[in-house]
Structure formats: C-alpha cells, structure tokens
Design an enzyme around this catalytic site. Structure first.
Site, PDB file in Angstrom:
ATOM      1  N   LYS A  22       3.953  -6.917  -0.450  1.00 45.41           N
ATOM      2  CA  LYS A  22       2.605  -6.369  -0.226  1.00 45.41           C
ATOM      3  C   LYS A  22       2.105  -5.634  -1.457  1.00 45.41           C
ATOM      4  O   LYS A  22       0.963  -5.824  -1.878  1.00 45.41           O
ATOM      5  CB  LYS A  22       2.634  -5.407   0.972  1.00 45.41           C
ATOM      6  CG  LYS A  22       1.376  -4.575   1.119  1.00 45.41           C
ATOM      7  CD  LYS A  22       1.478  -3.603   2.269  1.00 45.41           C
ATOM      8  CE  LYS A  22       2.104  -2.283   1.947  1.00 45.41           C
ATOM      9  NZ  LYS A  22       1.267  -1.324   1.212  1.00 45.41           N
ATOM     10  N   ASN A  23       2.959  -4.776  -2.033  1.00 41.63           N
ATOM     11  CA  ASN A  23       2.495  -3.940  -3.141  1.00 41.63           C
ATOM     12  C   ASN A  23       2.324  -4.718  -4.441  1.00 41.63           C
ATOM     13  O   ASN A  23       1.754  -4.203  -5.404  1.00 41.63           O
ATOM     14  CB  ASN A  23       3.444  -2.756  -3.359  1.00 41.63           C
ATOM     15  CG  ASN A  23       3.256  -1.693  -2.287  1.00 41.63           C
ATOM     16  OD1 ASN A  23       2.352  -1.797  -1.460  1.00 41.63           O
ATOM     17  ND2 ASN A  23       4.113  -0.690  -2.301  1.00 41.63           N
ATOM     18  N   ARG A 102      -5.665   2.972   0.903  1.00 43.15           N
ATOM     19  CA  ARG A 102      -5.790   3.641  -0.376  1.00 43.15           C
ATOM     20  C   ARG A 102      -5.738   2.672  -1.561  1.00 43.15           C
ATOM     21  O   ARG A 102      -6.379   2.887  -2.597  1.00 43.15           O
ATOM     22  CB  ARG A 102      -4.645   4.647  -0.471  1.00 43.15           C
ATOM     23  CG  ARG A 102      -4.712   5.538  -1.627  1.00 43.15           C
ATOM     24  CD  ARG A 102      -3.441   6.345  -1.740  1.00 43.15           C
ATOM     25  NE  ARG A 102      -3.135   6.537  -3.136  1.00 43.15           N
ATOM     26  CZ  ARG A 102      -3.633   7.512  -3.867  1.00 43.15           C
ATOM     27  NH1 ARG A 102      -4.432   8.392  -3.336  1.00 43.15           N
ATOM     28  NH2 ARG A 102      -3.337   7.602  -5.132  1.00 43.15           N
ATOM     29  N   CYS A 126      -4.549  11.923   3.043  1.00 40.76           N
ATOM     30  CA  CYS A 126      -3.907  10.910   3.857  1.00 40.76           C
ATOM     31  C   CYS A 126      -2.632  11.478   4.439  1.00 40.76           C
ATOM     32  O   CYS A 126      -2.205  12.568   4.082  1.00 40.76           O
ATOM     33  CB  CYS A 126      -3.656   9.635   3.066  1.00 40.76           C
ATOM     34  SG  CYS A 126      -2.206   9.659   2.052  1.00 40.76           S
ATOM     35  N   ARG A 131      -2.454  12.877  -2.375  1.00 39.54           N
ATOM     36  CA  ARG A 131      -2.555  11.646  -3.166  1.00 39.54           C
ATOM     37  C   ARG A 131      -3.865  11.497  -3.945  1.00 39.54           C
ATOM     38  O   ARG A 131      -4.702  10.645  -3.649  1.00 39.54           O
ATOM     39  CB  ARG A 131      -2.324  10.426  -2.280  1.00 39.54           C
ATOM     40  CG  ARG A 131      -0.981  10.504  -1.605  1.00 39.54           C
ATOM     41  CD  ARG A 131      -0.683   9.297  -0.791  1.00 39.54           C
ATOM     42  NE  ARG A 131      -0.294   8.164  -1.600  1.00 39.54           N
ATOM     43  CZ  ARG A 131       0.131   7.021  -1.092  1.00 39.54           C
ATOM     44  NH1 ARG A 131       0.193   6.860   0.191  1.00 39.54           N
ATOM     45  NH2 ARG A 131       0.483   6.036  -1.881  1.00 39.54           N
ATOM     46  N   VAL A 133      -6.507  10.747  -7.227  1.00 37.81           N
ATOM     47  CA  VAL A 133      -6.642   9.614  -8.151  1.00 37.81           C
ATOM     48  C   VAL A 133      -7.096  10.105  -9.533  1.00 37.81           C
ATOM     49  O   VAL A 133      -7.664   9.363 -10.307  1.00 37.81           O
ATOM     50  CB  VAL A 133      -7.622   8.528  -7.622  1.00 37.81           C
ATOM     51  CG1 VAL A 133      -7.008   7.765  -6.470  1.00 37.81           C
ATOM     52  CG2 VAL A 133      -8.960   9.128  -7.234  1.00 37.81           C
ATOM     53  N   ASP A 317       9.491   4.513  -0.647  1.00 35.64           N
ATOM     54  CA  ASP A 317       9.179   3.652   0.503  1.00 35.64           C
ATOM     55  C   ASP A 317      10.421   3.223   1.283  1.00 35.64           C
ATOM     56  O   ASP A 317      10.300   2.538   2.306  1.00 35.64           O
ATOM     57  CB  ASP A 317       8.408   2.410   0.033  1.00 35.64           C
ATOM     58  CG  ASP A 317       6.977   2.744  -0.357  1.00 35.64           C
ATOM     59  OD1 ASP A 317       6.561   3.896  -0.160  1.00 35.64           O
ATOM     60  OD2 ASP A 317       6.277   1.837  -0.867  1.00 35.64           O
ATOM     61  N   ILE A 339       8.511  12.249  -4.589  1.00 38.86           N
ATOM     62  CA  ILE A 339       7.266  11.549  -4.963  1.00 38.86           C
ATOM     63  C   ILE A 339       6.065  12.075  -4.170  1.00 38.86           C
ATOM     64  O   ILE A 339       5.012  12.354  -4.736  1.00 38.86           O
ATOM     65  CB  ILE A 339       7.400  10.017  -4.744  1.00 38.86           C
ATOM     66  CG1 ILE A 339       8.641   9.463  -5.463  1.00 38.86           C
ATOM     67  CG2 ILE A 339       6.131   9.289  -5.182  1.00 38.86           C
ATOM     68  CD1 ILE A 339       8.592   9.454  -6.964  1.00 38.86           C
ATOM     69  N   ARG A 409       0.523  -3.168   8.902  1.00 39.11           N
ATOM     70  CA  ARG A 409      -0.038  -3.098   7.554  1.00 39.11           C
ATOM     71  C   ARG A 409       0.952  -3.657   6.533  1.00 39.11           C
ATOM     72  O   ARG A 409       0.550  -4.170   5.497  1.00 39.11           O
ATOM     73  CB  ARG A 409      -0.362  -1.640   7.176  1.00 39.11           C
ATOM     74  CG  ARG A 409      -1.472  -1.038   8.003  1.00 39.11           C
ATOM     75  CD  ARG A 409      -1.856   0.325   7.465  1.00 39.11           C
ATOM     76  NE  ARG A 409      -1.884   0.268   6.020  1.00 39.11           N
ATOM     77  CZ  ARG A 409      -1.372   1.179   5.209  1.00 39.11           C
ATOM     78  NH1 ARG A 409      -0.807   2.249   5.699  1.00 39.11           N
ATOM     79  NH2 ARG A 409      -1.448   1.037   3.919  1.00 39.11           N
TER      80      ARG A 409
HETATM   81  C1  UD1 Z   1       2.307   3.103  -4.749  1.00 37.48           C
HETATM   82  C2  UD1 Z   1       2.695   2.204  -3.613  1.00 37.48           C
HETATM   83  C3  UD1 Z   1       3.352   3.013  -2.514  1.00 37.48           C
HETATM   84  C4  UD1 Z   1       4.503   3.835  -3.057  1.00 37.48           C
HETATM   85  C5  UD1 Z   1       4.063   4.643  -4.269  1.00 37.48           C
HETATM   86  C6  UD1 Z   1       5.220   5.345  -4.959  1.00 37.48           C
HETATM   87  C7  UD1 Z   1       1.071   0.429  -3.696  1.00 37.48           C
HETATM   88  C8  UD1 Z   1      -0.120  -0.221  -3.087  1.00 37.48           C
HETATM   89  N1  UD1 Z   1       1.500   1.537  -3.106  1.00 37.48           N
HETATM   90  O1  UD1 Z   1       1.339   4.032  -4.260  1.00 37.48           O
HETATM   91  O2  UD1 Z   1       3.829   2.121  -1.514  1.00 37.48           O
HETATM   92  O3  UD1 Z   1       4.951   4.734  -2.058  1.00 37.48           O
HETATM   93  O4  UD1 Z   1       3.449   3.794  -5.234  1.00 37.48           O
HETATM   94  O5  UD1 Z   1       6.185   4.429  -5.328  1.00 37.48           O
HETATM   95  O6  UD1 Z   1       1.618  -0.062  -4.646  1.00 37.48           O
HETATM   96  N2  UD1 Z   1      -0.676  10.956  -8.321  1.00 37.48           N
HETATM   97  C9  UD1 Z   1      -1.511  11.914  -8.848  1.00 37.48           C
HETATM   98  N3  UD1 Z   1      -2.689  11.515  -9.413  1.00 37.48           N
HETATM   99  C10 UD1 Z   1      -3.054  10.196  -9.468  1.00 37.48           C
HETATM  100  C11 UD1 Z   1      -2.199   9.230  -8.935  1.00 37.48           C
HETATM  101  C12 UD1 Z   1      -1.005   9.633  -8.362  1.00 37.48           C
HETATM  102  O7  UD1 Z   1      -1.201  13.108  -8.808  1.00 37.48           O
HETATM  103  O8  UD1 Z   1      -4.129   9.910  -9.988  1.00 37.48           O
HETATM  104  C13 UD1 Z   1       0.591  11.368  -7.699  1.00 37.48           C
HETATM  105  C14 UD1 Z   1       0.673  11.039  -6.202  1.00 37.48           C
HETATM  106  O9  UD1 Z   1       0.069  12.022  -5.418  1.00 37.48           O
HETATM  107  C15 UD1 Z   1       2.175  10.950  -5.993  1.00 37.48           C
HETATM  108  C16 UD1 Z   1       2.674  10.360  -7.323  1.00 37.48           C
HETATM  109  O10 UD1 Z   1       1.639  10.603  -8.268  1.00 37.48           O
HETATM  110  O11 UD1 Z   1       2.706  12.244  -5.833  1.00 37.48           O
HETATM  111  C17 UD1 Z   1       2.965   8.881  -7.299  1.00 37.48           C
HETATM  112  O12 UD1 Z   1       1.903   8.197  -6.696  1.00 37.48           O
HETATM  113  P1  UD1 Z   1       1.508   6.712  -7.079  1.00 37.48           P
HETATM  114  O13 UD1 Z   1       2.618   6.050  -7.816  1.00 37.48           O
HETATM  115  O14 UD1 Z   1       0.175   6.712  -7.704  1.00 37.48           O
HETATM  116  O15 UD1 Z   1       1.402   6.050  -5.648  1.00 37.48           O
HETATM  117  P2  UD1 Z   1       0.445   4.862  -5.278  1.00 37.48           P
HETATM  118  O16 UD1 Z   1       0.220   4.049  -6.498  1.00 37.48           O
HETATM  119  O17 UD1 Z   1      -0.710   5.352  -4.499  1.00 37.48           O
END
Ligand code: UD1
Length: 445
Positions: A22-23, A102, A126, A131, A133, A317, A339, A409
């Site tokens: 999926k990811n 997301r 969430c 989380r 961006v 995950d 994480i 999902r």
């Molecule tokens: C992706 C995966 C999710 C997995 C996660 C961590 C997908 C669709 N989802 O989620 O299944 O659990 O990686 O392996 O691939 N962060 C910030 N600012 C940002 C972005 C992230 O502070 O702009 C933080 C997040 O809150 C979190 C950490 O960085 O604490 C890692 O998050 P991230 O790797 O971005 O997770 P996703 O990409 O959303």
C-alpha cells in the site's frame, strides 16, 4: 457497520499470497500526475486507501483503466491499472479526502512539478498524533515555491511556473515528505539534493519507477538523493513491491498460533531489523526463492525489546502486531515507539483481552500472560486494528473487532487469507447503527 468475529485457538498452516505494498502504491499512483503518458502499475492491492487515492486523482483529471489481473507469480495477484494524465483539470485536494487519508498530501509534489501550483488541504490531527507536514512545505520552499497557509489549505505556487533545484536537509526522517519532494524535483530546473532522506523500500520503489519514466536520480537506498530535473517524463510500466508490513503481520500470525505459514512473494531483505528481532524471539524465518516460511511454537517465544526507528530500523507499522505476540511470550520485554506520539492505543484494547501492559509515555512494558480471553474490542487505527485480529486468533473463545473500516484501508481480504490457512474468522454486519463520529477517521498509516 461490519465487524470481524474470530474464534481463537486455531493453528494456522498453509500459504498466504502477499499483496502489493500500500505505502508503495500510493506515491506511485501520484507519479501519474507527472506525465501526459500512461503509467501502468502492476500488483496494485485492492484496498480502500487505493480507491480513495484513485478518487482524488480522478478529480484532477487522471483516468484509469483496469487492464486485468496479473498472472499469479510469486503470490503477486494484484490488479494491473493504467493511469492516464493526458490533461490535468484540477490542482486541488479538498479537506474531505485529505482528512480521510493523510497520504493524499502526496499529490502536492507532483502537482507543483507539472503544473507549478497546488492547493492541498492540511491533514489536521489524526489518531496517531499530530503528524504535521511542515517538512514537506519547507522542502518546497527550498525549491523556490511560494507557500501561503490559509483557510486550512496549503496554497503553493512556483514563480514562473517551474520549481528550481535546491538543497533539502530534513530535520527528521519523513517517508511521504521524501517522496513528495522527490516527485517535485524530477521536473524542476537544475539539481536537488535531499539529505537525511527516508530509505524505506517504498521510497526506493518510487525512485525505480521515476527512473523508468525518464527521471535522473541517484543515491536510492541511501540517506542522500540527488535529482537532476528533466523537461518531461514519459510513461512506464512498474511492478509494485510486496507489502512488507502485511508480510510481517502474517509472520506474527504464524508465531502467535504456533503455526507454519508460507508467505508467497515476501522478502526478508525489506525488513532486516524486524526479521532479526523475530528470530531472536524464537520465530523461524526462512527466505525461499518464492517467499518466506514463518513458523514457531508459542511456548518457545521469548520477550525481546523493540524500538521503532526509520528504515533500516523496525517499522512503527509493525509495533502493535509485535506487542500482541509479546503479550503471550515466556519473558517480559519493553517496546519503545519513537516515530509517533500517540501510537499505543491498542494497549487498552489488548488489556480487554487479558493482556498485562504498563505504558509510560511512549514506552510499553509487556508482562506476559498465559492466555488471552476473547472479548469485544474496537479498532483505533490501521495497524492497531490488525493487532486485535492477531490477538483474537490466539485468544480463547470469541473476539469481535469493531470499526474494521481501518483494517480495509490496508489489508487486502484479510479474513479470506486467514480463513484459507485455518483461522475461524468471519466478517459480519453489526446490528448496532453507527453512532456519530463512527465514520471514517483520518489515520494516515
Ligand atoms: C509513512 C507511512 C506510514 C508509516 C510512517 C513512518 C505512507 C503512506 N505512510 O507515513 O505508514 O507509519 O511513514 O514509517 O507511506 N513529521 C513532521 N513533519 C513533517 C512530516 C513528518 O514532524 O512534515 C514527523 C511525523 O509527525 C512523525 C515522523 O516525522 O513523527 C515520521 O513521519 P513520516 O515518515 O512523515 O510519516 P508518513 O510519511 O506520514
């Protein structure tokens, strides 16, 4: 609303085909925004997140044709879909869809690359933490984008219609952040360097596909990616990698039922740290040319401490699934979640089944019990929900898991896959009417 009902205590034995990841699939689908030619994706899993992404991309002008099912090979039986973005008609992703998934944020990079503008809703809070961006946004700014955060939306524009190469040094490893900026950089003017990039196999899979589309990228599988922007990308055909999280989940299913499963298409190389921990705890894992054999005797399983980390560390995950196994191990252990801030929500549900777990912040200490007892539980996010299914497989009596839309999902036909290897599991419609707030909640795993 559907429920999953499990009569625990059955030993699982047999073969389970592992679906496409999926990811990996979600960013790959977004890569179709980068070209006016067709992108053909093979081994696409049948999941509600994939449908949500298709819906979002469809609203932007991408058309889809189902070219059929793959010939089953090494367990790959996913769909083959062609995504065509000859002409994009919208550069907007609304709150309604982003809040449900997301990963919708993944349209931001490719839209900026091809169209020079995008309006994407902020994901908001969430279930597994805030989380943000911010890193996606900072990265785009480093490439010259002008970003305005207003009305809950990211309004992004590239002056002159094209992003410029830049240096992006992430403060924190972010998977979708890396993928978004990769896709932004492939059509930018000049060179982009992404430092502290995510090294997850799903990121590498995206790089392989982008290169097949004509992108100039080096450094895949390391923490530094170098991208030399090109004028245009062309179509390609790409095979999506097997889902290492689904495979890891079924490894735990084998262990917790003292079973013996062959996971068709699975690759241990995609999860070295989790493999090592499971092996240390007493699970037999063997790589074969066409998949992985996972077998164990629950009476031999020891508690081994686990810390979640970015790849090549243990994936967050898989944390909830591993915790379920540890509730029935022979010795205690601790699990540290590094994480996400709020990813222990399965603990109270596991406790309803008799598990003994103490949580202090993001650390859980698991004091094993001799058995779990079936009960009614509630799924809170995608991976938490599957941990409850695993617990139900091992528990005495009947376990009912509610709110299983989370499960759909990310797990393709899970009850069918488990039933075929001996589980007593069925999906039933609940008599209870859904209460307000029971509708799809945004949890972006
Ligand atoms: C992706 C995966 C999710 C997995 C996660 C961590 C997908 C669709 N989802 O989620 O299944 O659990 O990686 O392996 O691939 N962060 C910030 N600012 C940002 C972005 C992230 O502070 O702009 C933080 C997040 O809150 C979190 C950490 O960085 O604490 C890692 O998050 P991230 O790797 O971005 O997770 P996703 O990409 O959303």
């Amino acid at each position: 609303m559907d429920q999953i009902r499990i009569e625990g205590g059955q030993r699982l034995e047999g073969r389970i085909p592992i679906s496409g990841a999926k990811n990996a699939a979600l960013p790959l689908m977004c890569a179709s925004l980068l070209t006016d030619e067709s992108l053909v994706l093979r081994n696409l899993p049948r999941l509600s997140d994939i449908s949500s992404m298709a819906h979002l991309l469809g609203s932007m002008g991408i058309s889809f044709s189902i070219l059929g099912d793959d010939e089953p090979h090494q367990g790959h039986m996913g769909r083959v879909i062609s995504l065509d973005g000859k002409k994009l008609t919208s550069t907007r992703a609304d709150y309604e869809i982003v809040r449900k998934m997301r990963a919708s944020i993944l349209v931001l990079g490719p839209l900026m690359a091809r169209m020079g503008e995008a309006t994407v809703s902020l994901p908001g809070g969430c279930a597994i933490g805030p989380r943000p961006v911010d890193l996606h946004i900072k990265g785009l700014e480093a490439m010259g984008a002008e970003i305005d955060l207003r009305d809950g939306y990211i309004h992004a524009k590239a002056p002159g219609g094209r992003l410029k190469g830049g240096i992006i040094d992430f403060d924190k490893v972010t998977v979708t952040g890396t993928e978004n900026l990769l896709m932004a950089a492939v059509l930018a003017e000049g060179r982009t360097i992404i430092k502290n990039a995510a090294q997850e196999p799903e990121v590498t899979d995206l790089v392989i596909c982008l290169k097949a589309m004509g992108a100039q990228i080096s450094g895949e599988g390391t923490d530094t990616l170098t991208i030399d922007g090109v004028e245009r990308l062309h179509g390609a055909t790409h095979d999506i990698i097997p889902d290492r999280i689904e495979a890891g989940t079924f490894m735990v299913a084998a262990a917790i039922t003292s079973g013996d499963l062959f996971l068709e298409g699975a690759r241990l190389e995609d999860q070295p740290a989790f493999t090592e921990i499971l092996q240390k705890s007493g699970v037999t894992l063997e790589q074969h040319p066409d998949g992985v054999r996972a077998a164990a005797n629950l009476k031999d399983i020891k508690g081994i401490d686990l810390v979640t980390e970015p790849y090549p560390g243990v994936a967050t995950d898989l944390q909830a699934q591993y915790m379920t196994l540890m509730t029935l191990a022979q010795t205690p252990c601790t699990i540290d979640e590094t994480i996400f801030e709020n990813r222990m929500m399965h603990v109270p549900e596991l406790s309803r089944l008799g598990a003994n777990i103490d949580v202090d912040g993001n650390t859980a200490r698991i004091n094993p019990v001799s058995s779990l007892k079936g009960a009614e539980v509630m799924a809170t996010d995608l991976r938490a929900s599957v941990s409850l299914v695993l617990a139900g497989l091992a528990a005495e009596g009947v376990t009912t898991v509610n709110r299983i839309y989370h499960l759909d999902r990310g797990y393709e036909r899970i009850e069918e896959k488990l039933r075929r290897v001996g589980a007593k599991i069925q999906r039933v419609s609940s008599e209870t009417t859904p209460k307000a707030g029971n509708t799809l909640r945004q949890v972006g795993t």
